[in-house]
Design a protein around this motif. Structure first.
Motif, PDB file in Angstrom:
ATOM      1  N   PHE A 151       0.579  -1.212  -0.100  1.00 46.56           N
ATOM      2  CA  PHE A 151      -0.161  -0.132   0.111  1.00 46.56           C
ATOM      3  C   PHE A 151       0.765   1.192   0.012  1.00 46.56           C
ATOM      4  O   PHE A 151       0.544   2.088  -0.681  1.00 46.56           O
ATOM      5  N   TYR A 156      -5.119  -5.930   6.222  1.00 46.18           N
ATOM      6  CA  TYR A 156      -5.027  -5.850   4.693  1.00 46.18           C
ATOM      7  C   TYR A 156      -3.419  -5.960   4.195  1.00 46.18           C
ATOM      8  O   TYR A 156      -2.802  -4.831   4.571  1.00 46.18           O
ATOM      9  N   ALA A 162      -1.749  -6.651   1.280  1.00 46.81           N
ATOM     10  CA  ALA A 162      -1.521  -6.036   0.077  1.00 46.81           C
ATOM     11  C   ALA A 162      -2.519  -5.515  -0.730  1.00 46.81           C
ATOM     12  O   ALA A 162      -3.901  -6.271  -0.560  1.00 46.81           O
ATOM     13  N   THR A 170      -5.499  -5.141  -3.466  1.00 52.00           N
ATOM     14  CA  THR A 170      -6.187  -6.190  -4.644  1.00 52.00           C
ATOM     15  C   THR A 170      -5.844  -5.368  -5.914  1.00 52.00           C
ATOM     16  O   THR A 170      -5.420  -4.484  -6.052  1.00 52.00           O
ATOM     17  N   GLN A 182      -7.543  -2.052  -6.312  1.00 49.96           N
ATOM     18  CA  GLN A 182      -6.841  -1.167  -5.622  1.00 49.96           C
ATOM     19  C   GLN A 182      -5.510  -0.691  -6.041  1.00 49.96           C
ATOM     20  O   GLN A 182      -5.138   0.616  -6.082  1.00 49.96           O
ATOM     21  N   GLN A 184     -16.720  -5.495  -9.588  1.00 52.52           N
ATOM     22  CA  GLN A 184     -17.838  -6.063  -8.759  1.00 52.52           C
ATOM     23  C   GLN A 184     -17.655  -6.105  -7.214  1.00 52.52           C
ATOM     24  O   GLN A 184     -16.255  -6.079  -7.075  1.00 52.52           O
ATOM     25  N   GLY A 234     -16.767  -7.725  -3.874  1.00 54.73           N
ATOM     26  CA  GLY A 234     -15.623  -8.747  -3.515  1.00 54.73           C
ATOM     27  C   GLY A 234     -14.249  -8.429  -4.269  1.00 54.73           C
ATOM     28  O   GLY A 234     -13.186  -9.165  -3.839  1.00 54.73           O
ATOM     29  N   THR A 235     -13.929  -7.223  -5.099  1.00 56.35           N
ATOM     30  CA  THR A 235     -12.692  -7.126  -5.513  1.00 56.35           C
ATOM     31  C   THR A 235     -11.976  -6.221  -4.758  1.00 56.35           C
ATOM     32  O   THR A 235     -10.752  -5.541  -5.199  1.00 56.35           O
ATOM     33  N   GLY A 236     -12.471  -5.568  -3.737  1.00 54.22           N
ATOM     34  CA  GLY A 236     -12.030  -4.586  -2.909  1.00 54.22           C
ATOM     35  C   GLY A 236     -12.265  -3.225  -3.393  1.00 54.22           C
ATOM     36  O   GLY A 236     -11.500  -2.272  -3.162  1.00 54.22           O
ATOM     37  N   LYS A 237     -12.910  -3.193  -4.494  1.00 55.85           N
ATOM     38  CA  LYS A 237     -13.313  -1.646  -5.037  1.00 55.85           C
ATOM     39  C   LYS A 237     -13.535  -0.587  -4.091  1.00 55.85           C
ATOM     40  O   LYS A 237     -13.165   0.671  -4.362  1.00 55.85           O
ATOM     41  N   ALA A 271     -12.261   0.044  -0.894  1.00 54.16           N
ATOM     42  CA  ALA A 271     -11.146   0.641  -0.332  1.00 54.16           C
ATOM     43  C   ALA A 271     -10.276   1.396  -1.898  1.00 54.16           C
ATOM     44  O   ALA A 271      -9.565   2.396  -1.518  1.00 54.16           O
ATOM     45  N   TYR A 286     -11.707   2.703   7.401  1.00 53.36           N
ATOM     46  CA  TYR A 286     -10.455   3.101   6.744  1.00 53.36           C
ATOM     47  C   TYR A 286      -9.887   4.567   7.223  1.00 53.36           C
ATOM     48  O   TYR A 286      -8.734   4.965   7.323  1.00 53.36           O
ATOM     49  N   ASP A 325     -22.356  -7.280   2.719  1.00 48.30           N
ATOM     50  CA  ASP A 325     -21.010  -7.612   2.879  1.00 48.30           C
ATOM     51  C   ASP A 325     -20.858  -8.457   4.034  1.00 48.30           C
ATOM     52  O   ASP A 325     -20.635  -8.141   5.182  1.00 48.30           O
ATOM     53  N   GLU A 381     -18.695 -11.522   5.616  1.00 52.41           N
ATOM     54  CA  GLU A 381     -17.432 -12.404   5.420  1.00 52.41           C
ATOM     55  C   GLU A 381     -17.831 -13.847   5.641  1.00 52.41           C
ATOM     56  O   GLU A 381     -18.580 -14.325   6.331  1.00 52.41           O
ATOM     57  N   ARG A 387     -15.771 -14.306  -1.570  1.00 50.54           N
ATOM     58  CA  ARG A 387     -15.365 -12.839  -1.609  1.00 50.54           C
ATOM     59  C   ARG A 387     -13.678 -12.754  -1.448  1.00 50.54           C
ATOM     60  O   ARG A 387     -13.236 -13.499  -0.767  1.00 50.54           O
ATOM     61  N   ALA A 388     -13.025 -11.605  -1.832  1.00 49.37           N
ATOM     62  CA  ALA A 388     -11.779 -11.640  -1.755  1.00 49.37           C
ATOM     63  C   ALA A 388     -10.906 -12.745  -1.576  1.00 49.37           C
ATOM     64  O   ALA A 388     -10.152 -13.178  -0.700  1.00 49.37           O
TER      65      ALA A 388
HETATM   66  P1  AMP Z   1     -15.565  -4.815  -1.823  1.00 53.02           P
HETATM   67  O1  AMP Z   1     -15.339  -5.597  -3.133  1.00 53.02           O
HETATM   68  O2  AMP Z   1     -15.006  -3.285  -1.639  1.00 53.02           O
HETATM   69  O3  AMP Z   1     -16.995  -4.843  -1.380  1.00 53.02           O
HETATM   70  O4  AMP Z   1     -14.563  -5.601  -0.723  1.00 53.02           O
HETATM   71  C1  AMP Z   1     -14.647  -7.021  -0.381  1.00 53.02           C
HETATM   72  C2  AMP Z   1     -14.055  -7.365   0.844  1.00 53.02           C
HETATM   73  O5  AMP Z   1     -12.788  -7.414   0.631  1.00 53.02           O
HETATM   74  C3  AMP Z   1     -14.503  -6.681   2.091  1.00 53.02           C
HETATM   75  O6  AMP Z   1     -14.944  -7.492   3.096  1.00 53.02           O
HETATM   76  C4  AMP Z   1     -13.251  -5.848   2.349  1.00 53.02           C
HETATM   77  O7  AMP Z   1     -13.178  -5.780   3.794  1.00 53.02           O
HETATM   78  C5  AMP Z   1     -12.115  -6.790   1.882  1.00 53.02           C
HETATM   79  N1  AMP Z   1     -10.925  -6.311   1.408  1.00 53.02           N
HETATM   80  C6  AMP Z   1     -10.883  -5.082   0.564  1.00 53.02           C
HETATM   81  N2  AMP Z   1      -9.638  -5.001   0.253  1.00 53.02           N
HETATM   82  C7  AMP Z   1      -8.574  -5.855   0.941  1.00 53.02           C
HETATM   83  C8  AMP Z   1      -7.255  -6.154   1.162  1.00 53.02           C
HETATM   84  N3  AMP Z   1      -6.497  -5.473   0.424  1.00 53.02           N
HETATM   85  N4  AMP Z   1      -6.906  -7.217   1.705  1.00 53.02           N
HETATM   86  C9  AMP Z   1      -7.864  -7.986   2.560  1.00 53.02           C
HETATM   87  N5  AMP Z   1      -9.246  -7.768   2.421  1.00 53.02           N
HETATM   88  C10 AMP Z   1      -9.552  -6.678   1.543  1.00 53.02           C
END
Ligand code: AMP
Length: 417
Positions: free
Chosen positions: A3, A21, A23, A25, A28, A46, A48-51, A53, A96, A308, A310, A336-337
């Motif tokens: 990051f 977190y 690294a 995604t 990101q 979509q 689950g991709t960490g969009k 953040a 965050y 969301d 987990e 997810r993730a």
């Molecule tokens: P999102 O696609 O933004 O809905 O995020 C999906 C899930 O991935 C959420 O539960 C986040 O907390 C988790 N997440 C997002 N970025 C990361 C990362 N870099 N490392 C681990 N988990 C992550």
């Protein structure tokens, strides 16, 4: 990649470390430098991709480094289609930005507007809102949008699906022309491209996973079944597989209530979430599910986005969605993730056109697994990944029918999209 190498400042990096977190995604690592540099972004990503953040982290950094909120103003605006997503995105901003001196707020309809108006008096750095309530706040003079520096449209495709196009136009008319705009969408229809062309200036394009595909780690299959036996089959599969927790999708509110009642009658902890339920009850159901108090959460499509949860292992489509894109969003609840998951669809003969449309969209035929004792009386016709129904002849009962039935007829269902 770390990051820190993306240009994020120490307080944010420390917060990310506390969230484990390690690294960034894919989305990101592409979005963060672009947003920090002030660029417009168009991202196919979509859930689950960490969009979240991907846009929240750089936005928070820019906000903390420059300027402050004016009373009744918002410095950045995140538009989302549903209340659930609004809550979820706002929770992410809070998590965050935990160590940053910024004011965030969430606003959606179905709850009292007064506390929202009060909170806006001092102004906010981040406002996450659904379009309708946002316009109400503007009309009540509680909010001015002329100081918005960054606009985020999250799940833009869903916003158009839900008919927010005119509200979005109204909001855009209130925003300064000079601003940064970030558009996130799971799918890219022509309507989204038109919106993107209108909104974005020289955007950085990001594609986190191939468009219109479901997350690869998810094991997906369908079970052909007669319509009237779907609930029975659901109970059977729940028992057979011993699923710990299931998110089940049902087409109608009535169907949701019926399934919840049936599960309750069998002593299985279940709750529901649908658009007609008051917002506090929806949130409560979601919280109970997340806390593990509820084994089966039954939902309509309204709730499909923005949940969301987990480590949700299984999504069951008791009914297939009417709109093929919703299948992608639904299955996005699991796996997810990077986690693996299962998505099972109970498909009856009436749903074959929906099935074909889903297979064409995701470009993969879904594996069929007959369940012993549940083989349907009304056969679900075979489909192929080209969006076609392949009508295979049944074994002819009489010899004279054999000739006419022996050819394969293909019915094009592309008009369904
Ligand atoms: P999102 O696609 O933004 O809905 O995020 C999906 C899930 O991935 C959420 O539960 C986040 O907390 C988790 N997440 C997002 N970025 C990361 C990362 N870099 N490392 C681990 N988990 C992550």
């Amino acid at each position: 990649m770390s990051f820190a190498s993306l240009g994020l400042i120490d307080p944010i990096i420390r917060t990310l470390a506390s969230l484990s977190y390690t690294a960034p995604t894919a989305v990101q690592s592409q979005a963060i430098p672009a947003v920090l540099a002030g660029r417009d972004v168009m991202a196919a990503a979509q859930t689950g991709t960490g969009k979240t953040a991907g846009f929240a982290l750089p936005l928070l950094q820019r906000l903390v480094l420059e300027g402050q909120a004016a009373s009744n103003g918002a410095r950045s605006l995140v538009l989302v289609p549903t209340r659930e997503l609004a809550e979820q995105v706002h929770d992410s901003f809070k998590a965050y930005g935990a160590s940053l001196p910024l004011r965030t707020m969430v606003a959606y309809g179905g709850v009292s507007i007064n506390p929202q108006m009060m909170r806006l008096r001092k102004g906010v750095d981040v406002l996450v809102a659904t379009p309708g309530r946002l316009l109400d706040l503007v009309n009540q003079n509680a909010l001015r949008l002329n100081g918005v520096q960054t606009l985020v449209l999250d799940e833009a495709d869903r916003m158009l699906d839900l008919g927010f196009s005119r509200d979005i136009d109204k909001v855009l008319a209130l925003l300064p022309r000079q601003r940064q705009t970030l558009l996130f969408s799971a799918t890219f229809s022509d309507a989204i491209r038109v919106l993107a062309d209108k909104l974005l200036r020289d955007p950085v394009s990001i594609e986190a996973s191939p468009r219109n595909t479901t997350v690869k780690a998810i094991k997906q299959w369908i079970v052909p079944v007669d319509k009237k036996r779907k609930s029975e089959l659901f109970l059977h599969l729940l028992k057979k597989h011993g699923w710990r927790q299931v998110l089940a999708f049902v087409k109608t509110r009535k169907g949701v209530d019926q399934l919840v009642d049936l599960l309750a009658a069998k002593g299985i902890a279940a709750d529901s979430i649908h658009g007609d339920k008051p917002q506090p009850a929806r949130l409560r159901a979601l919280e109970r599910f997340k806390a593990g108090e509820v084994r089966v959460l039954v939902a309509t499509d309204v709730a499909a986005r923005g949940l969301d949860i987990e480590e949700l292992p299984v999504v069951v489509n008791v009914d297939l969605p009417i709109v093929a894109e919703d299948y992608v969003h639904r299955t996005g609840r699991t796996g997810r993730a990077g986690a693996s998951g299962e998505a099972v669809s109970l498909v009856c003969a009436d749903e074959v056109l929906q099935l074909a449309a889903i297979e064409m969209l995701t470009k993969q035929p879904l594996q069929r697994k007959d369940e012993d004792g549940f083989e349907p009386e009304h056969r679900v016709p075979q489909t192929n990944a080209a969006g076609q129904i392949v009508k295979k002849p049944k074994k002819p009962k009489k010899a004279k029918l054999a000739q006419g039935e022996a050819k394969v007829v293909q019915e094009d269902v592309r008009f369904r999209r």
